[in-house]
Every structure is written in C-alpha cells, then in structure tokens.
Design a protein around this motif. Sequence first.
Motif, mmCIF file in Angstrom:
data_model
loop_
_atom_site.group_PDB
_atom_site.id
_atom_site.type_symbol
_atom_site.label_atom_id
_atom_site.label_comp_id
_atom_site.label_asym_id
_atom_site.label_seq_id
_atom_site.Cartn_x
_atom_site.Cartn_y
_atom_site.Cartn_z
ATOM 1 N N GLU A 126 2.185 0.565 1.269
ATOM 2 C CA GLU A 126 0.939 1.294 1.499
ATOM 3 C C GLU A 126 1.168 2.799 1.383
ATOM 4 O O GLU A 126 0.325 3.536 0.863
ATOM 5 C CB GLU A 126 0.388 0.937 2.878
ATOM 6 C CG GLU A 126 -0.951 1.575 3.225
ATOM 7 C CD GLU A 126 -2.103 1.059 2.371
ATOM 8 O OE1 GLU A 126 -3.180 1.687 2.395
ATOM 9 O OE2 GLU A 126 -1.917 0.033 1.678
ATOM 10 N N TRP B 64 3.276 4.478 -0.517
ATOM 11 C CA TRP B 64 3.331 4.940 -1.907
ATOM 12 C C TRP B 64 1.923 5.067 -2.490
ATOM 13 O O TRP B 64 1.649 5.971 -3.294
ATOM 14 C CB TRP B 64 4.184 4.003 -2.759
ATOM 15 C CG TRP B 64 5.668 4.132 -2.508
ATOM 16 C CD1 TRP B 64 6.519 3.176 -2.037
ATOM 17 C CD2 TRP B 64 6.472 5.301 -2.714
ATOM 18 N NE1 TRP B 64 7.792 3.668 -1.938
ATOM 19 C CE2 TRP B 64 7.795 4.981 -2.356
ATOM 20 C CE3 TRP B 64 6.200 6.597 -3.162
ATOM 21 C CZ2 TRP B 64 8.855 5.890 -2.437
ATOM 22 C CZ3 TRP B 64 7.248 7.511 -3.244
ATOM 23 C CH2 TRP B 64 8.554 7.158 -2.885
ATOM 24 N N LYS B 65 1.013 4.202 -2.062
ATOM 25 C CA LYS B 65 -0.381 4.342 -2.506
ATOM 26 C C LYS B 65 -1.004 5.617 -1.941
ATOM 27 O O LYS B 65 -1.763 6.306 -2.634
ATOM 28 C CB LYS B 65 -1.195 3.117 -2.061
ATOM 29 C CG LYS B 65 -0.783 1.809 -2.715
ATOM 30 C CD LYS B 65 -1.603 0.653 -2.154
ATOM 31 C CE LYS B 65 -1.160 -0.672 -2.735
ATOM 32 N NZ LYS B 65 -1.918 -1.817 -2.139
ATOM 33 N N GLU C 236 0.280 8.632 -3.903
ATOM 34 C CA GLU C 236 -0.356 8.743 -5.215
ATOM 35 C C GLU C 236 -1.782 9.274 -5.077
ATOM 36 O O GLU C 236 -2.215 10.145 -5.851
ATOM 37 C CB GLU C 236 -0.373 7.388 -5.919
ATOM 38 C CG GLU C 236 -1.014 7.454 -7.303
ATOM 39 C CD GLU C 236 -0.999 6.136 -8.028
ATOM 40 O OE1 GLU C 236 -1.222 6.133 -9.257
ATOM 41 O OE2 GLU C 236 -0.776 5.079 -7.371
ATOM 42 N N ALA C 237 -2.499 8.752 -4.087
ATOM 43 C CA ALA C 237 -3.873 9.205 -3.889
ATOM 44 C C ALA C 237 -3.918 10.682 -3.511
ATOM 45 O O ALA C 237 -4.769 11.442 -3.997
ATOM 46 C CB ALA C 237 -4.550 8.355 -2.811
ATOM 47 N N GLU D 242 -6.943 10.147 2.715
ATOM 48 C CA GLU D 242 -6.045 9.332 1.910
ATOM 49 C C GLU D 242 -5.034 8.591 2.772
ATOM 50 O O GLU D 242 -4.574 7.510 2.400
ATOM 51 C CB GLU D 242 -5.310 10.209 0.879
ATOM 52 C CG GLU D 242 -6.211 10.840 -0.173
ATOM 53 C CD GLU D 242 -6.954 9.830 -1.044
ATOM 54 O OE1 GLU D 242 -6.811 8.614 -0.820
ATOM 55 O OE2 GLU D 242 -7.679 10.261 -1.945
ATOM 56 N N PRO E 289 -6.558 5.128 1.183
ATOM 57 C CA PRO E 289 -6.132 5.605 -0.130
ATOM 58 C C PRO E 289 -6.955 4.986 -1.249
ATOM 59 O O PRO E 289 -7.304 3.807 -1.221
ATOM 60 C CB PRO E 289 -4.669 5.151 -0.208
ATOM 61 C CG PRO E 289 -4.528 4.084 0.821
ATOM 62 C CD PRO E 289 -5.498 4.419 1.893
ATOM 63 N N HIS E 290 -7.299 5.837 -2.211
ATOM 64 C CA HIS E 290 -8.055 5.464 -3.408
ATOM 65 C C HIS E 290 -9.544 5.262 -3.162
ATOM 66 O O HIS E 290 -10.277 4.932 -4.093
ATOM 67 C CB HIS E 290 -7.488 4.195 -4.070
ATOM 68 C CG HIS E 290 -6.077 4.332 -4.506
ATOM 69 N ND1 HIS E 290 -5.642 5.316 -5.358
ATOM 70 C CD2 HIS E 290 -4.972 3.611 -4.194
ATOM 71 C CE1 HIS E 290 -4.354 5.184 -5.566
ATOM 72 N NE2 HIS E 290 -3.919 4.166 -4.862
#
Length: 605
Positions: free
Chosen positions: A354, A356-357, A360-361, A592, A596-597
């Motif tokens: 989670e 790493w997501k 990225e976000a 985020e 996230p996303h």
Amino acid sequence: MSDTCSDFLVQRLYLWGVRRIYGYPGDGINGIMGALGRAEKNSHPVEFIQARHEEMAAFMACAHAKFTGEVGVCLATSGPGAIHLLNGLYDAKMDHAPVVAIVGQQSRQAMGGSYQQEVDLVSLFKDVAGEYVHMATHPAQIRHLVDRAMRIAKAERTVTCIILPNDLQEADAVKCPDHLHATIHSGVGHVQPRIIPAEQDLARAAEVLNAGKRVAILIGAGAMRAAEEVVKAADVLGAGVAKALLGKAALRDDLPFVTGSIGLLGTKPSWEMMTDCDTLFMIGSGFPYSEFLPKEGQARCVQIDIDPRMLSLRYPAEVCLAGDAGETLRALLPLLEKKEDRSWRGKIESNVAEWWKVLEARAMNEAKPLNPQRVFWELSPRLPDNCILCSDSGSAANWYARDLKIRPGMMASLSGTLATMGSGVPYGIAAKFAYPNRDVIAFVGDGAMQMNGTAELVTVEKYWKHWANPRLIILVLNNRDLNMVTWEQRVLNGDPKFEASQNLPDFPYAAYAEMLGLKGIRLDHPDNVAGAWAEALAADRPVVIDAHTDPEVPPLPPHISFQQARNFMSAMIHGDAEGGRAIRQSVKEGIESLLPHRNTIKTNL
C-alpha cells in the motif's frame, strides 16, 4: 640523490595499497607534492586529485572509504588547510569510515614562536582523530607513523592523522632504523579478524527471537555485506526489515517485507512495524532517533554490532552480540525456529504494498512548477544496473530515502550521522574515481550546490575525460529555499518561514554546467521528467539537471504528532508568506496517505 622523508612516505602509503590521495596544495606540504610528482615516474605512482577546497578533499576520502572499504587518504597544508579538513573528517569519524589525514606543519625550529600559520595541530585533531594523531619530529618516525595510522584507521574504522613539519619532509629518509634501544620497527598489512559472539550468547539471542510473535528487524551500514543472511533471518522469523539511512543499499527494496527507511525520512510501514512489534532485532545500526523505535519496555531486543561500544545504546538490549553481522547471523540462523504463524509478516507485506501506491500517488500530485517526488519516482525504474547513488543532506535526502528502489549491485551513501550539507557532489566525484566504469548520480539541494557544489563542478570538468564512463549526473533541486530547515521551522518550532534566512538567490545551474563544457538540462515541467532522465543517462559527458521544484511540497514524516500539526498551523496563521500553498500541498499529501489514487477528492484543492 637519496630519498627524502616525503619520498618514503609516498612509498610506504603505496605498500599499504593507497593509489589515490585527495587534497589541495600549499607551501606547508611542498615536500610531499614533490614526492608525489617523482612517484608518478617511478614504480609506485599515487595519483593526486586536486579538489577545490580541503573540506571537499576530506569528503572525497570519506566517500572513497565508504564505497571501496579501503582507507581513504586526504592531504592538506599547514594552518588554514589543515583546519579546512575538519568537517569532512568528522563525517568520516561519525559514519565509521577509515580515513588518514596527512597535514603539513611549520618548520620544527620555528614552532613555539607564534610563527605564521603555526597552529597546534595535535590539539586541533585530537577529537576527530583521537584514536591516533602524531607529529613526526625525526625521520625514523615516518615508517611507524604511516603503518600505525593506516592500521588503526582500518581496524577501528576511524580517522587518524599524521603531521609532518615542512623541513622534515625534505630530510633524508630513514627507511630502517638502527637496531637499537628505543627504535620502532613496524610492518605493513592488516588482516580483518573473524568476530563471532560466544555460543552461550547466541543461544540466549535465539531464545529471545524464537519467543517473539511480532519481530521487527532494523539494519544499518553494518549489514552491508550480509544481505543473504538478513533475508534468511527475516524469513525464518516472519519479520519485516526496516533500513537506517546508511543501510539503504544493504537490502533490495523490491522485497515485499522490506519496509524501507526509518525516522524523520522514513516510511509509514517502518513506523507501524516499530509501533506494533514485540521483539526488536537490530543488526549493524546506530540509528539515533529513539522516538521511532519501540517504546521502552514494549519489545525485547537483540542487537548485533561489530563495535561493542555501540551495543545497547539506542534501545535497551536484552542480548548484546559483539560480532560481524554476516558471521554472527550465519552462526545464529541454525538456532532460529521458523514461525508458523505468518499473520505478522502478512500485515507488514500488505502495508508495504500500500505504501508504494501512496508514494506513486504523491509523486504524481501537481505542484508549482514541479513535484520533487516525481523527479525521483520516475528515475527509480530507470536506474542503471550497478549505479552508485549519493545524496546531500536536506529535502533531497527525503526523496532519496523513500522514492528510489535499490537493486542488487547498487551502492548508495550520504553523510549519515553528521548529516552535513555539501557532501553530495564530492561523494559523487570520489565514486567516479573509485569506479570509473559505473554510472554515478548525486542528489543535491540548491543550498548545498551554492555552498560548494558549483565549485566542485570545476573539479568534474578537470577530470571527467579520464573516466572510462563519463556519466556523473548531478540533480539539483532548485527551489530557491533552504527547504528542510524551512519545514523544520514550521513543524518543529511552530514558526513561519523566516525569509531572510531561508530564501536563496536563483542560479543558472544548467547554463553554468554548459559553460564548463558539461551538459546542462533545465527541467521545469512534469511532462519532461522522463525525457530529462533518458537524455542524462545517454549523455557522453557529466550532466547537471537543473530541476525547478516546488518548495511547498512537504517532506512529511511517517507519523505526525498532535504537537507537530499544531506547530504547523501556528506557523501558517502567524504570517508564513507561502502558507496557503503549503497547506494545499500538505492536504494533497495527506489525502494520498489515506486514499491513494482517489484523485477526484483533490480536484478543487
């Protein structure tokens, strides 16, 4: 013509394996400079690398030691030159890097007469080179001073210092003292011992680790050559592995149980693991921030460190194992019992995935003009095999710590314990000299670049054509702000940004690089990040990427306390000039972390 003491000094260093010395000339070491010049024509050449400043030479020697495992050597003249070495030498001392400093001194007959540039150098270096600092007063001392300085630096992983008066440098060498009373007859060479704890201590450690139900492992630079053993231990114990900043390259980041960095520059999974664990297994780390470790009494602790002085220092250890990390783990592994309940490990792996997501976000959040996280995030999958990464201190270290995924074969380092600004570029230069075939990337803030990085680009220009692979890439985070301290003022002190101290003048880093004959790339739009990295990684010469990044993107710690949140809002209320943007970017980052996303929530922020 007989050899001088300086000739013998260079010959002796060569016998110890020294092939490169970083320094800056001065009349207090002219004898040594002459010897280095003569050595180039003989069978014992030692390359002299001219830095722009003695502090940079000390940083380079420190980085050489960190990246090669060899003793780094730096050279400076008497008085002011010697004084300039200190910051780089403290970096080496505090990060346990073996470095020998050789400094000149005024003529012996002038000492004690308040002569020009006469400084009490033994006293000056007594702290930073406390394990061994001596001044030669007789030619017969050169042999054993070199031998002891090199051996002690290597054995103790520390800084040592040799002081040579300039008249002694030109005196006839005494390579073999007379066989008389009160003479020293030393030899060359050091063999690293095999250091393993006693069997009963290993058994006690295994008992503690086997009893734990939620084991957290923390590794540092001491685990750098023990990756295989750490992975095996983590698998048997069902543990996650957090990495102190100096241990970033000790273990690859694509392993699902590696929670990444810890501390103010750390990750949420590392924070959660330390908060919930019942057993802490520390391996080769002197990580200093106790607030990011388990609360005292929460966890039982086993610690491995090659230096007994570092044991049970950061957290009370029930079992202290003095030994080499790899050797100790190999002896300990047969005593460990594989945990059948893998729920703790499963929770850690879920948190890591989670996270790493989230990263990225966060990297893809809009910023003005460019989100610094995105610059690092897009580099990560493009990192060349076996590259060497160097980070300066400041906000650059945040993104270096969190957003770059280390792979096997890579190296990475920075000023860990001293956390000094200005080390990133000289670290990168030293890495190129040590490994001229490898790509090197340095991450530097504009504060550090203005402090000394722009000057060291002249050193890059002087030498880069000698490197088999010319790629040394320097990423400059150009946000016109001493960014890390600005955020510390806001979050730790509750003060608005003090613009008189924090604002930096703009400087055309890319254009300056072009003026020196290097490659300069100006980066100020997110759509151009990937292309900038592709261009830099394909360049036929060193590159400076001048990335115009947003200073209001917050380097959020993994856990924000109520007091930190209160301080931040106090700073915003009391007149921070960029308060509105700082709040908006902080809210984006916070969203985020939770969702996230889910970009629809942020459309109006």
